[in-house]
Design a protein around this motif. Structure first.
Motif, mmCIF file in Angstrom:
data_model
loop_
_atom_site.group_PDB
_atom_site.id
_atom_site.type_symbol
_atom_site.label_atom_id
_atom_site.label_comp_id
_atom_site.label_asym_id
_atom_site.label_seq_id
_atom_site.Cartn_x
_atom_site.Cartn_y
_atom_site.Cartn_z
ATOM 1 N N SER A 4 0.861 -1.170 0.000
ATOM 2 C CA SER A 4 0.000 0.000 0.000
ATOM 3 C C SER A 4 0.903 1.227 0.000
ATOM 4 O O SER A 4 2.073 1.158 0.385
ATOM 5 C CB SER A 4 -0.927 0.013 1.222
ATOM 6 O OG SER A 4 -0.178 0.020 2.423
ATOM 7 N N LEU A 6 1.179 5.587 0.814
ATOM 8 C CA LEU A 6 0.664 6.788 1.460
ATOM 9 C C LEU A 6 1.250 7.979 0.722
ATOM 10 O O LEU A 6 2.471 8.102 0.604
ATOM 11 C CB LEU A 6 1.070 6.827 2.930
ATOM 12 C CG LEU A 6 0.697 8.110 3.696
ATOM 13 C CD1 LEU A 6 -0.817 8.234 3.824
ATOM 14 C CD2 LEU A 6 1.358 8.121 5.075
ATOM 15 N N ARG A 30 -3.581 -0.495 -2.547
ATOM 16 C CA ARG A 30 -4.308 0.640 -1.981
ATOM 17 C C ARG A 30 -3.395 1.863 -1.952
ATOM 18 O O ARG A 30 -2.206 1.749 -1.663
ATOM 19 C CB ARG A 30 -4.790 0.344 -0.559
ATOM 20 C CG ARG A 30 -5.627 1.484 0.026
ATOM 21 C CD ARG A 30 -6.186 1.139 1.394
ATOM 22 N NE ARG A 30 -5.144 1.125 2.420
ATOM 23 C CZ ARG A 30 -5.389 1.066 3.718
ATOM 24 N NH1 ARG A 30 -6.627 0.989 4.155
ATOM 25 N NH2 ARG A 30 -4.407 1.064 4.591
ATOM 26 N N THR A 32 -3.456 5.549 -0.151
ATOM 27 C CA THR A 32 -4.078 6.474 0.784
ATOM 28 C C THR A 32 -3.511 7.865 0.549
ATOM 29 O O THR A 32 -2.293 8.055 0.555
ATOM 30 C CB THR A 32 -3.822 6.056 2.243
ATOM 31 O OG1 THR A 32 -4.381 4.760 2.461
ATOM 32 C CG2 THR A 32 -4.448 7.049 3.213
ATOM 33 N N ASP A 47 -8.026 5.752 -1.340
ATOM 34 C CA ASP A 47 -8.624 6.115 -0.051
ATOM 35 C C ASP A 47 -8.180 7.538 0.267
ATOM 36 O O ASP A 47 -7.039 7.763 0.673
ATOM 37 C CB ASP A 47 -8.161 5.144 1.037
ATOM 38 C CG ASP A 47 -8.676 5.520 2.424
ATOM 39 O OD1 ASP A 47 -9.597 6.355 2.513
ATOM 40 O OD2 ASP A 47 -8.136 4.978 3.417
ATOM 41 N N THR A 48 -9.072 8.507 0.037
ATOM 42 C CA THR A 48 -8.739 9.911 0.281
ATOM 43 C C THR A 48 -9.201 10.308 1.666
ATOM 44 O O THR A 48 -10.365 10.107 2.021
ATOM 45 C CB THR A 48 -9.408 10.825 -0.757
ATOM 46 O OG1 THR A 48 -8.990 10.438 -2.072
ATOM 47 C CG2 THR A 48 -9.018 12.277 -0.521
ATOM 48 N N ARG A 49 -8.298 10.891 2.436
ATOM 49 C CA ARG A 49 -8.622 11.333 3.789
ATOM 50 C C ARG A 49 -8.374 12.836 3.886
ATOM 51 O O ARG A 49 -7.241 13.287 3.699
ATOM 52 C CB ARG A 49 -7.777 10.584 4.817
ATOM 53 C CG ARG A 49 -8.116 9.091 4.833
ATOM 54 C CD ARG A 49 -7.168 8.275 5.688
ATOM 55 N NE ARG A 49 -7.619 6.888 5.694
ATOM 56 C CZ ARG A 49 -8.328 6.335 6.677
ATOM 57 N NH1 ARG A 49 -8.652 7.055 7.732
ATOM 58 N NH2 ARG A 49 -8.713 5.065 6.608
ATOM 59 N N ASP A 60 -5.595 9.244 11.464
ATOM 60 C CA ASP A 60 -5.804 9.795 10.127
ATOM 61 C C ASP A 60 -5.136 8.949 9.053
ATOM 62 O O ASP A 60 -5.529 8.993 7.890
ATOM 63 C CB ASP A 60 -5.272 11.226 10.045
ATOM 64 C CG ASP A 60 -6.059 12.195 10.909
ATOM 65 O OD1 ASP A 60 -7.299 12.150 10.865
ATOM 66 O OD2 ASP A 60 -5.433 12.981 11.641
ATOM 67 N N LEU A 61 -4.108 8.182 9.456
ATOM 68 C CA LEU A 61 -3.375 7.375 8.488
ATOM 69 C C LEU A 61 -4.041 6.019 8.287
ATOM 70 O O LEU A 61 -4.287 5.593 7.170
ATOM 71 C CB LEU A 61 -1.924 7.179 8.925
ATOM 72 C CG LEU A 61 -0.934 8.274 8.527
ATOM 73 C CD1 LEU A 61 -1.281 9.606 9.187
ATOM 74 C CD2 LEU A 61 0.477 7.876 8.931
ATOM 75 N N LEU A 63 -3.022 2.913 8.403
ATOM 76 C CA LEU A 63 -2.298 2.166 7.383
ATOM 77 C C LEU A 63 -2.425 0.663 7.527
ATOM 78 O O LEU A 63 -2.230 -0.083 6.581
ATOM 79 C CB LEU A 63 -0.815 2.567 7.408
ATOM 80 C CG LEU A 63 -0.526 4.040 7.146
ATOM 81 C CD1 LEU A 63 0.971 4.287 7.142
ATOM 82 C CD2 LEU A 63 -1.140 4.496 5.831
#
Length: 229
Positions: A4, A6, A30, A32, A47-49, A60-61, A63
């Motif tokens: 994944s 980030l 994935r 993020t 996955d937008t935060r 908030d992460l 993971l």
């Protein structure tokens, strides 16, 4: 093994190129994205935060086990930020905060956009901030840390910056004259820089490396189509 990712800075020039490539890279299941506002893009892997970087926390992460490969492409200008302090907050503190939380969550690989000439001892404020950022990220102890130090980055920016546009144009014209020690100052397309960052982490080679122009070309030997150019 799949991974994944980030990503921070997805709405910028290099970040947009990173996002497009990560979503289509079979290595990643994935992606993020941490952003200050929602993205128009939707994708099954995305996955937008929406976050406040100043108040960012581990939740908030999210993971999961094993963390994620971290891609840092946050960047602004002093004019856009409004002050030197605000510029440092984005380019240094936000990047370090994300990197630190991701490391605590198990991330082992990180690639960050910095700048050619970055140094904590530089007399130039911009380069000093980039150098300070590199020093703090290095201290986090990632097994693999990759700093990418481009000069002018070519491509159409979401928010046009007149000074950068003029500088990129001049650098393109002068590129053939930038030889020897001046080669790191040659311009690079945003797409090729993004492709090089992904290729570096895909190698999964522990260590700390500082990448400049010729490294970008070696990591991404085929000119990557710049989707925003």
């Amino acid at each position: 093994m799949t991974r994944s990712a980030l990503l921070v800075g997805a709405t910028g020039l290099v970040g947009g190129q990173l996002l497009a490539r990560l979503l289509h890279d079979p290595l990643y299941t994935r992606v993020t994205v941490l952003a200050r506002r929602p993205l128009a893009l939707q994708h099954p892997r995305l996955d937008t935060r929406v976050v406040d970087f100043a108040e960012l926390g581990a939740d908030d992460l999210a993971l999961g086990p094993g963390g994620a490969d971290v891609y840092g492409a946050l960047g602004t200008t002093i004019r856009q930020a409004g002050s030197q302090a605000a510029f440092r907050e984005v380019d240094q503190h936000h990047t370090v905060r994300v990197a630190g939380l991701a490391r605590e969550a198990g991330a082992e690989r990180i690639a960050v956009v910095s700048s050619v000439g970055a140094s904590s001892g530089s007399r130039t404020f911009y380069l000093r901030v980039k150098g300070d950022m590199e020093a703090e990220v290095t201290a986090l102890g990632y097994p693999q840390t990759e700093f990418f130090r481009p000069s002018f980055i070519l491509g159409r920016r979401p928010a046009h910056r007149r000074g950068e546009g003029l500088g990129s144009g001049a650098a393109t014209v002068l590129a053939p004259l930038l030889a020897g020690p001046a080669r790191p100052y040659r311009p690079v397309p945003a797409g090729r820089l993004a492709a090089a960052m992904i290729a570096a982490l895909a190698e999964d080679r522990p260590g700390l490396r500082v990448r400049t122009h010729d490294d970008f070309l070696a990591l991404a030997p085929e000119p990557a189509a710049d989707r925003r150019a």
